[in-house]
Design an enzyme around this catalytic site. Sequence first.
Site, short mmCIF file in Angstrom:
data_model
loop_
_atom_site.label_atom_id
_atom_site.label_comp_id
_atom_site.label_asym_id
_atom_site.label_seq_id
_atom_site.Cartn_x
_atom_site.Cartn_y
_atom_site.Cartn_z
N ARG A 1 -100.09 -14.16 46.93
CA ARG A 1 -100.93 -13.13 47.57
C ARG A 1 -102.38 -13.55 47.34
NH1 ARG A 1 -100.64 -6.63 47.38
NH2 ARG A 1 -99.04 -7.19 48.89
N GLN B 1 -94.02 -7.57 54.44
CA GLN B 1 -94.03 -6.14 54.74
C GLN B 1 -93.44 -5.88 56.12
OE1 GLN B 1 -95.24 -3.35 52.80
NE2 GLN B 1 -94.09 -2.32 54.40
N ASP C 1 -102.35 1.80 58.66
CA ASP C 1 -102.65 1.14 57.39
C ASP C 1 -104.07 1.55 57.00
OD1 ASP C 1 -102.59 -0.56 55.18
OD2 ASP C 1 -103.02 -2.38 56.33
N ARG D 1 -88.54 -3.11 51.05
CA ARG D 1 -89.23 -4.32 50.59
C ARG D 1 -88.30 -5.12 49.68
NH1 ARG D 1 -94.76 -4.89 50.54
NH2 ARG D 1 -94.20 -7.04 50.07
N CYS E 1 -97.31 1.00 55.20
CA CYS E 1 -96.92 0.00 54.20
C CYS E 1 -97.23 0.46 52.78
CB CYS E 1 -97.58 -1.33 54.49
SG CYS E 1 -99.39 -1.30 54.40
N HIS F 1 -99.24 -10.25 56.77
CA HIS F 1 -98.38 -9.65 55.73
C HIS F 1 -96.93 -9.67 56.23
CE1 HIS F 1 -97.27 -7.67 52.19
NE2 HIS F 1 -97.85 -6.49 52.33
N1 NVA Z 1 -104.17 -4.09 54.77
C1 NVA Z 1 -103.87 -3.78 53.38
C2 NVA Z 1 -102.41 -3.87 53.13
C3 NVA Z 1 -102.00 -3.53 51.72
C4 NVA Z 1 -100.55 -3.69 51.48
C5 NVA Z 1 -104.65 -4.74 52.50
O1 NVA Z 1 -104.72 -5.94 52.83
O2 NVA Z 1 -105.19 -4.31 51.48
N1 CP Z 2 -97.34 -2.72 50.89
C1 CP Z 2 -97.65 -3.58 49.91
O1 CP Z 2 -97.73 -4.78 50.10
O2 CP Z 2 -97.84 -2.98 48.72
P1 CP Z 2 -98.47 -3.66 47.42
O3 CP Z 2 -99.91 -3.95 47.72
O4 CP Z 2 -98.30 -2.60 46.36
O5 CP Z 2 -97.71 -4.90 47.10
#
Ligand code: NVA
Ligand code: CP
Length: 305
Positions: A102, A132, A220, A288, A260, A129
């Site tokens: 990540r 997800q 989101d 997930r 998500c 992502h």
């Molecule tokens: N768009 C959000 C998704 C979190 C799971 C982010 O990148 O923070």
């Molecule tokens: N939806 C998601 O990716 O959650 P986290 O940021 O908690 O991993």
Amino acid sequence: MKHLLKMSNMTKEQIIKLLDIADQLKYDLKHGIEHKHLAGKSLGMIFQKSSTRTRVSFEVGMYQLGGQALFLSSRDLQIGRGEPIEDTARVLSRYLDGIMIRTYAQQEVDDLATYGSIPIINGLTDFAHPCQVLADLMTIREYKGSFEGLKMTYIGDGNNMANSLIVGGLLVGMRVSIACPLGYQPSDDIIKYASKYGDNFTLTDCVKTAVCGADVVITDVWASMGQEGEQDIRKKAFAGYQINNTLLSVANDGAMVLHCLPAHRGEEISAETLESHQTEIFDEAENRLHAQKAVLCMTMSDKFN
Ligand code: NVA
Ligand code: CP
């Protein structure tokens, strides 16, 4: 499947196969049937951003599949002190059987795949992502039976979720409509990709037009990880881009709502809507685990290729 870098690298057949595996793993877990497909294997999990669901689902998933997962915070790795991704990829490939990462730039994930010799899984970048979205597709199929004839709508920021939902939704055969304010649209590459699908893809700045006749409505956060400094300006730009019960009145009867998570109640979704759709939203979060186990099986076990 060698890696999971972004949705557009997958075929429809691979997605359906992955969802079938995820469904079976979910069923078997609930019936006490164990599968140690990854016995003796190790997954490295590199995190440059926070996580609840991604970290826990991958770690528990590896354990349930008979392997182990190592949590590697970039603050503690030499990456954080400037060791190049090319060297990190080559070193970690000597110890591990797969890496989930990540991070911010998609290029880092692509570079890990280029320089390493083990499967690389994108656990979220600023661009995509996919993990997800596979869980979202699993949840949609679970509730609706198939993707046939469905309209999926996304409201809000044209971010990593929007980019991956557009590609995933179109690949499995849904109509996809997106409503974003001007200046916050999905990436140009994604819009170009989606334009190949003709009328099955629509992009507007009108939330009502996008949600009209939708079977699945998704949103989101307005400020993603790394954009915390833009929170105030984004709150203004996204005013009116909230999923609430008034907006949902133009969706189809029985429309699902997905998020998500984490969610900001009162911003991209009203508290009332989140609570009245909590069953599917928390099933989505649970999925997930099952979807990530399927990703691990398809990338890290020869049995699934
Ligand atoms: N768009 C959000 C998704 C979190 C799971 C982010 O990148 O923070
Ligand atoms: N939806 C998601 O990716 O959650 P986290 O940021 O908690 O991993």
